[in-house]
Design a protein around this motif. Structure first.
Motif, PDB file in Angstrom:
ATOM      1  N   LYS A 185       0.833  -1.200   0.000  1.00  0.00           N
ATOM      2  CA  LYS A 185       0.000   0.000   0.000  1.00  0.00           C
ATOM      3  C   LYS A 185       0.871   1.256   0.000  1.00  0.00           C
ATOM      4  O   LYS A 185       0.596   2.209  -0.741  1.00  0.00           O
ATOM      5  CB  LYS A 185      -0.912   0.018   1.229  1.00  0.00           C
ATOM      6  CG  LYS A 185      -1.859   1.192   1.252  1.00  0.00           C
ATOM      7  CD  LYS A 185      -2.776   1.147   2.450  1.00  0.00           C
ATOM      8  CE  LYS A 185      -3.698   2.341   2.456  1.00  0.00           C
ATOM      9  NZ  LYS A 185      -4.549   2.383   3.621  1.00  0.00           N
ATOM     10  N   GLY A 186       1.938   1.254   0.799  1.00  0.00           N
ATOM     11  CA  GLY A 186       2.847   2.389   0.814  1.00  0.00           C
ATOM     12  C   GLY A 186       3.537   2.583  -0.523  1.00  0.00           C
ATOM     13  O   GLY A 186       3.745   3.708  -0.982  1.00  0.00           O
ATOM     14  N   LYS A 193       2.308   1.685  -3.493  1.00  0.00           N
ATOM     15  CA  LYS A 193       1.313   2.209  -4.436  1.00  0.00           C
ATOM     16  C   LYS A 193       1.075   3.695  -4.203  1.00  0.00           C
ATOM     17  O   LYS A 193       0.947   4.470  -5.155  1.00  0.00           O
ATOM     18  CB  LYS A 193      -0.005   1.444  -4.304  1.00  0.00           C
ATOM     19  CG  LYS A 193       0.032   0.073  -4.910  1.00  0.00           C
ATOM     20  CD  LYS A 193      -1.318  -0.608  -4.782  1.00  0.00           C
ATOM     21  CE  LYS A 193      -1.303  -1.983  -5.379  1.00  0.00           C
ATOM     22  NZ  LYS A 193      -2.615  -2.646  -5.256  1.00  0.00           N
ATOM     23  N   ASP A 194       0.992   4.112  -2.938  1.00  0.00           N
ATOM     24  CA  ASP A 194       0.797   5.527  -2.637  1.00  0.00           C
ATOM     25  C   ASP A 194       1.991   6.352  -3.109  1.00  0.00           C
ATOM     26  O   ASP A 194       1.840   7.469  -3.582  1.00  0.00           O
ATOM     27  CB  ASP A 194       0.586   5.740  -1.135  1.00  0.00           C
ATOM     28  CG  ASP A 194      -0.757   5.205  -0.663  1.00  0.00           C
ATOM     29  OD1 ASP A 194      -1.649   4.994  -1.509  1.00  0.00           O
ATOM     30  OD2 ASP A 194      -0.905   4.998   0.566  1.00  0.00           O
ATOM     31  N   GLY A 195       3.182   5.788  -2.975  1.00  0.00           N
ATOM     32  CA  GLY A 195       4.379   6.492  -3.412  1.00  0.00           C
ATOM     33  C   GLY A 195       4.482   6.593  -4.915  1.00  0.00           C
ATOM     34  O   GLY A 195       5.083   7.536  -5.440  1.00  0.00           O
ATOM     35  N   LYS A 247       1.947   6.968  -6.942  1.00  0.00           N
ATOM     36  CA  LYS A 247       0.938   7.887  -7.483  1.00  0.00           C
ATOM     37  C   LYS A 247       1.585   9.212  -7.817  1.00  0.00           C
ATOM     38  O   LYS A 247       2.702   9.514  -7.406  1.00  0.00           O
ATOM     39  CB  LYS A 247      -0.190   8.100  -6.473  1.00  0.00           C
ATOM     40  CG  LYS A 247      -1.091   6.910  -6.327  1.00  0.00           C
ATOM     41  CD  LYS A 247      -2.208   7.202  -5.361  1.00  0.00           C
ATOM     42  CE  LYS A 247      -3.087   5.991  -5.203  1.00  0.00           C
ATOM     43  NZ  LYS A 247      -4.141   6.204  -4.209  1.00  0.00           N
ATOM     44  N   ASP A 248       0.867  10.035  -8.548  1.00  0.00           N
ATOM     45  CA  ASP A 248       1.397  11.345  -8.915  1.00  0.00           C
ATOM     46  C   ASP A 248       1.751  12.120  -7.655  1.00  0.00           C
ATOM     47  O   ASP A 248       0.901  12.411  -6.838  1.00  0.00           O
ATOM     48  CB  ASP A 248       0.355  12.111  -9.727  1.00  0.00           C
ATOM     49  CG  ASP A 248       0.905  13.399 -10.279  1.00  0.00           C
ATOM     50  OD1 ASP A 248       0.092  14.229 -10.694  1.00  0.00           O
ATOM     51  OD2 ASP A 248       2.131  13.576 -10.311  1.00  0.00           O
ATOM     52  N   GLY A 249       3.022  12.432  -7.475  1.00  0.00           N
ATOM     53  CA  GLY A 249       3.504  13.066  -6.258  1.00  0.00           C
ATOM     54  C   GLY A 249       3.441  14.577  -6.286  1.00  0.00           C
ATOM     55  O   GLY A 249       4.029  15.227  -5.435  1.00  0.00           O
ATOM     56  N   SER A 284       1.906  15.799  -3.063  1.00  0.00           N
ATOM     57  CA  SER A 284       2.663  15.512  -1.852  1.00  0.00           C
ATOM     58  C   SER A 284       3.993  16.258  -1.815  1.00  0.00           C
ATOM     59  O   SER A 284       4.616  16.339  -0.774  1.00  0.00           O
ATOM     60  CB  SER A 284       2.909  14.013  -1.731  1.00  0.00           C
ATOM     61  OG  SER A 284       3.723  13.579  -2.801  1.00  0.00           O
TER      62      SER A 284
END
Length: 82
Positions: free
Chosen positions: A37-38, A40-42, A44-46, A49
């Protein structure tokens, strides 16, 4: 002998459970899920963030030190622990 039957997989599963135990397997599974999950979140378009928030969320400590009226620095975490 080209493919394994269901009995082969059940025996392998039984041996793995006997070696590692169910609790350790459960922890490994949840750790692996959190890592995926981490990742996949990383991936994603950053763009969102990369920009730090203008104001911190309510209740978040921004700085771990504070200055008292005498001008000396106080470690806030040490003050709260005692």
């Amino acid at each position: 002998m080209g493919s394994f039957s269901i009995w082969h997989w059940l025996i392998v599963l039984l041996i793995v459970v006997m070696v590692f135990g169910t609790k350790k397997l459960k922890n490994m599974g949840s750790d692996l899920g959190g890592a995926v999950k981490g990742f996949k979140d990383g991936m994603k378009d950053g763009s969102a963030s990369d920009v730090p928030p203008a104001t911190p969320p309510a209740g978040q400590v921004v700085n771990n030190t504070a200055v008292d009226p005498k001008g000396t620095t106080i470690d806030v975490e040490a003050k709260h622990k005692s």
